[in-house]
Design a protein around this motif. Structure first.
Motif, short mmCIF file in Angstrom:
data_model
loop_
_atom_site.label_atom_id
_atom_site.label_comp_id
_atom_site.label_asym_id
_atom_site.label_seq_id
_atom_site.Cartn_x
_atom_site.Cartn_y
_atom_site.Cartn_z
N ILE A 189 64.89 32.22 4.13
CA ILE A 189 65.97 31.48 3.48
C ILE A 189 66.17 31.97 2.05
CG2 ILE A 189 66.70 29.18 2.73
CD1 ILE A 189 64.92 28.10 5.09
N VAL A 190 65.04 32.12 1.30
CA VAL A 190 65.13 32.59 -0.09
C VAL A 190 65.82 33.96 -0.14
CG1 VAL A 190 63.77 33.38 -2.07
CG2 VAL A 190 63.13 31.28 -0.89
N GLY A 191 65.42 34.84 0.77
CA GLY A 191 66.00 36.18 0.79
C GLY A 191 67.50 36.14 1.07
N TRP A 192 67.89 35.28 1.99
CA TRP A 192 69.30 35.16 2.35
C TRP A 192 70.10 34.66 1.15
CZ3 TRP A 192 73.18 31.49 2.85
CH2 TRP A 192 74.29 31.90 3.61
N ALA A 212 55.25 29.47 8.16
CA ALA A 212 56.09 28.69 7.25
C ALA A 212 56.62 29.57 6.12
CB ALA A 212 55.30 27.52 6.68
N ALA A 213 55.74 30.44 5.59
CA ALA A 213 56.15 31.34 4.51
C ALA A 213 57.23 32.28 5.01
CB ALA A 213 54.94 32.13 4.00
N PHE A 214 57.07 32.74 6.26
CA PHE A 214 58.07 33.63 6.85
C PHE A 214 59.44 32.94 6.84
CE2 PHE A 214 60.41 35.69 10.26
CZ PHE A 214 60.03 37.04 10.14
N TYR A 264 67.95 41.95 4.28
CA TYR A 264 67.27 41.54 3.05
C TYR A 264 66.42 40.29 3.29
CZ TYR A 264 66.39 41.26 -1.89
OH TYR A 264 65.75 41.26 -3.10
N ALA A 265 66.97 39.35 4.05
CA ALA A 265 66.22 38.13 4.36
C ALA A 265 64.96 38.45 5.16
CB ALA A 265 67.11 37.16 5.13
N ILE A 306 53.87 36.68 -3.59
CA ILE A 306 53.20 35.56 -4.26
C ILE A 306 53.81 34.22 -3.83
CG2 ILE A 306 52.63 34.55 -6.51
CD1 ILE A 306 51.22 37.19 -6.05
N LEU A 307 55.12 34.20 -3.69
CA LEU A 307 55.78 32.97 -3.25
C LEU A 307 55.27 32.55 -1.87
CD1 LEU A 307 57.85 31.00 -4.33
CD2 LEU A 307 59.66 32.32 -3.24
N GLY A 308 55.14 33.52 -0.98
CA GLY A 308 54.57 33.24 0.33
C GLY A 308 53.15 32.72 0.21
N GLY A 309 52.42 33.28 -0.76
CA GLY A 309 51.04 32.84 -0.99
C GLY A 309 50.98 31.37 -1.38
#
Lengths: 300, 414
Positions: A84-87, A77-79, A203-204, A55-58
């Motif tokens: 970054i969020v995952g890291w 861009a979502a990728f 994880y990232a 959803i965040l990527g959406g």
């Protein structure tokens, strides 16, 4: 139910139409499931917040389309953003649960999923949003089969991402390190691999894949802050069916799930769409259990 | 803690003493002012709509007072409303209603915002036999409890899309077909509101003998209507009705356009909250949307004038166009004022009977209550998206624009 079945049998073209659309949608499930299998296999963590990454990527794609930028660029861009969020999430929370039992990891990632959806609700509001893509639809057989260009593009993109991942895992040093850690973390450490860095990268990468899938979801369906769970469940089912470390299996299972879900919701009604997925999950787990019981190499 | 406790006890005693002194024998009328009470959300999740409600109430009071007030038994009275903030929580709403009635001695209540709050307050007003006119609780279940003191000026949820069925019947006749030959496809979310709406549609479809060809329930986690829409493609109904809150509205229009599913008529709820025009431009054209009220309707009354006069007055005063929540709230005050005048007294029982005998036209629509207290004289309004704007097309008698029907197939839409 029976009248729906008859309706489908009387209209084989509609059946084909449903199946094709389902397979195309299935590509998105493949992405989510592949990320899940990666984290599960390498870190022994069942990541419950897959859907929230989606959803965040959406929302990235949504903002791109709102600002007048082609949301297809939003996939990239979502990728990056979710990478970054995952890291960050790994450095804050996930590293603490890598060596713990499965229950702890499920609980922790479930917490993250609640936190993420509430935060998205605060920031983006609970409104239903879409990303506009401007692509059209091809009609075949007098409009009885419709192929949405966006779904085809999503399918192609998902396959490209999948292929890139395979190459990355097989050939790059970083990919090899991930695979080595998955096989035996202790041995990998002895051989000089910084397993902590490998886990962070894994994880990232998973979050990033989900983010890209989410951008596609925003262009095909709708996104809403609380809409993540459905994707987590589907990813989980695909991984259960395909098993860990089996990319061809994930692809086949994901695409079949897409098609099966469409046909099932046509026959049983839309309200059973997710119930069907859960039902499949239960059946498969029971089947596995029974088969396991017949295996000889297990001593009781 | 102890101090707080003592203070509280002291306050309670003081309040009880005050009550003992000032319990009104008949009704809450101070001098030449009639006091109405309301618990409305000023904070919490309904804060925005609570504000619309309060603005509607206040504007009506202001205009009625400016036009000489309410004439009861040959004397003119002004109106005044006492407000409390229910914080958008039902328990607080019930508490405040109790306080308004037993502590402040208010004898006439205006409704809160939302069905949930109304459900919490109605048992309290019922217990004290205090009439309440509400404008923002549409749930059908409010009117199945046998309440005698609850009156609602708005259309209840089962009426939301019933006008679409009437419209379809009219169109069928206009095209030389029988209404009974019309086929209807339903896609309703499995929640109380949407199922209320569905019950209303089914009832009206049955009346015309129309055939229900699809009756799908949408799941709460709905994110893909492909299967239902493929069914629509095969079965080819004359009307597709969708109610699944904002998500259902947004998804239905996106996927109908993407899969090029042709339906001659599409009706739904929540188009406005899903902002379908902004989201989809051309793809949203021809969609019919249910609404309680519109400024372009031709209803009128003596206080506000026409519906568009109300809109203009409201916008001048508050700086924004009135949403229907404000309009129905203002109408509730008009209904009360009318009942006082007809009752000719402040006896609560007489006012209640006058309310139940209400039969009037307001700028918001006609008001006439059935024995359960719901307004049966005002139909829901149907908008159609025409050239990027919402235009009222039904009910035909009050409509300002003509419906564009049937919707051309996607291959001929630009």
């Amino acid at each position: 139910m029976i009248d729906n079945l008859i309706l489908l049998l009387e209209n084989p073209v509609a059946f084909v139409d449903l199946a094709i659309n389902g397979v195309l949608i299935g590509a998105i499930f493949v992405l989510v499931a592949y990320g899940m299998a990666l984290v599960w296999g390498v870190m022994n963590i069942i990541n419950i917040c897959q859907g929230e990454f989606v959803i965040l990527g959406g929302f990235v794609a949504f903002y791109f389309s709102k600002w007048g930028i082609n949301p297809m660029l939003g996939v990239a861009a979502a990728f990056v953003l979710l990478l970054i969020v995952g890291w960050i999430l790994y450095r804050l929370v996930i590293f603490r649960i890598v060596d713990r039992d499965l229950f702890t990891s499920i609980l922790a990632t479930f917490g993250i999923s609640i936190l993420l959806s509430q935060t998205m609700n605060e920031i983006f509001s609970a409104d239903v949003e879409i990303a506009r893509h401007g692509l059209g639809t091809w009609s075949l057989f007098d409009g009885r089969i419709t192929l949405e260009q966006i779904k085809l593009a999503a399918f192609a993109l998902a396959m490209v991402i999948g292929l890139a991942l395979v190459i990355y895992m097989k050939n790059s040093r970083a990919g090899q390190a991930i695979r080595a850690t998955a096989q035996n973390a202790r041995a990998a450490r002895i051989m000089g691999i910084d397993t902590n860095a490998v886990y962070a990268r894994t994880y990232a990468l998973n979050a990033a894949i989900c983010g890209a899938a989410g951008a596609l979801v925003a262009m095909i369906f709708t996104i809403q802050a609380y809409g993540g769970l459905a994707f987590t469940v589907r990813g989980f089912l695909v991984v259960i069916v395909a098993g860990l470390g089996n990319l061809p299996g994930v692809i086949i299972a994901g695409l079949s799930l897409g098609a099966a879900e469409q046909v099932a919701s046509f026959v049983f009604g839309l309200e059973y769409q997710l119930a069907f997925v859960f039902g499949m999950l239960v059946l498969i787990v029971i089947y596995r259990q029974i088969r396991l019981g017949f295996r000889r190499q297990y001593l009781r | 803690m102890r101090l707080a406790h003592n203070l509280f006890a002291g306050a309670a005693i003081a309040a009880a003493a005050a009550m003992a002194v000032s319990v009104p024998a008949q009704a809450k009328v101070e001098g030449d002012t009639i006091i109405l009470g309301a618990a409305v959300s000023k904070t919490g999740k309904y804060a925005t709509n609570g504000k619309h409600t309060i603005n509607g109430y206040n504007l009506a009071v202001e205009l009625i007072n400016a036009k000489g007030g309410v004439k009861v038994g040959g004397k003119s009275y002004k109106l005044k409303i006492v407000y409390y903030d229910d914080e958008s929580t039902p328990a607080r709403g019930a508490q405040l209603a109790e306080r308004l009635i037993s502590q402040d001695g208010v004898k006439y209540l205006l409704g809160p915002y939302s069905s949930g709050l109304t459900k919490a307050i109605a048992p309290v007003t019922e217990k004290h036999k205090i009439p309440m006119v509400e404008a923002n609780g549409a749930s059908r279940s409010l009117f199945t409890q046998g309440y005698k003191y609850l009156f609602a000026v708005l259309s209840t949820s089962e009426q939301y899309l019933a006008s679409a069925i009437t419209l379809l019947a009219e169109r069928a006749q206009a095209m030389g077909k029988k209404p009974g030959d019309m086929k209807i496809a339903l896609a309703f979310e499995n929640d109380p509101f949407s199922q209320d709406v569905r019950a209303g549609v089914l009832e009206d479809a049955k009346k015309y003998g129309m055939k229900i060809v699809i009756d799908d329930k949408l799941p709460p986690e709905l994110n893909d209507m492909t299967a239902t829409l493929r069914k629509v493609k095969v079965v080819k109904p004359d009307l597709l009705v969708v109610s699944g809150h904002s998500k259902g509205a947004a998804l239905a229009i996106r996927q109908l356009a993407a899969a090029k599913v042709n339906v001659p008529m599409l009706a739904m709820t929540h188009c406005d909250s899903a902002q379908v025009i902004k989201k989809y431009n051309k793809a949203a054209e021809y969609t019919l949307c249910a609404s309680q009220w519109a400024p372009s309707l031709t209803y009128k009354d003596a206080v506000f004038g026409s519906a568009s006069d109300f809109a203009a007055t409201f916008e001048k005063k508050f700086g924004y166009a009135p949403p229907y929540q404000s309009a129905e709230s203002a109408a509730a005050v008009l209904v009360f004022a009318d009942a006082f005048q007809r009752a000719g007294a402040f006896d609560v029982a007489k006012v209640r009977d006058a309310l139940s005998a209400t039969d009037m036209q307001t700028f918001y629509g006609n008001v006439k209550f059935d024995p359960t207290g719901k307004n049966i004289a005002k139909p829901m309004v149907l908008f159609q998206v025409q050239d990027g704007q919402y235009k009222v097309v039904a009910p035909t008698k009050w409509a300002s624009s003509k419906i564009r029907h049937p919707t051309p197939p996607w291959s001929r839409r630009k």
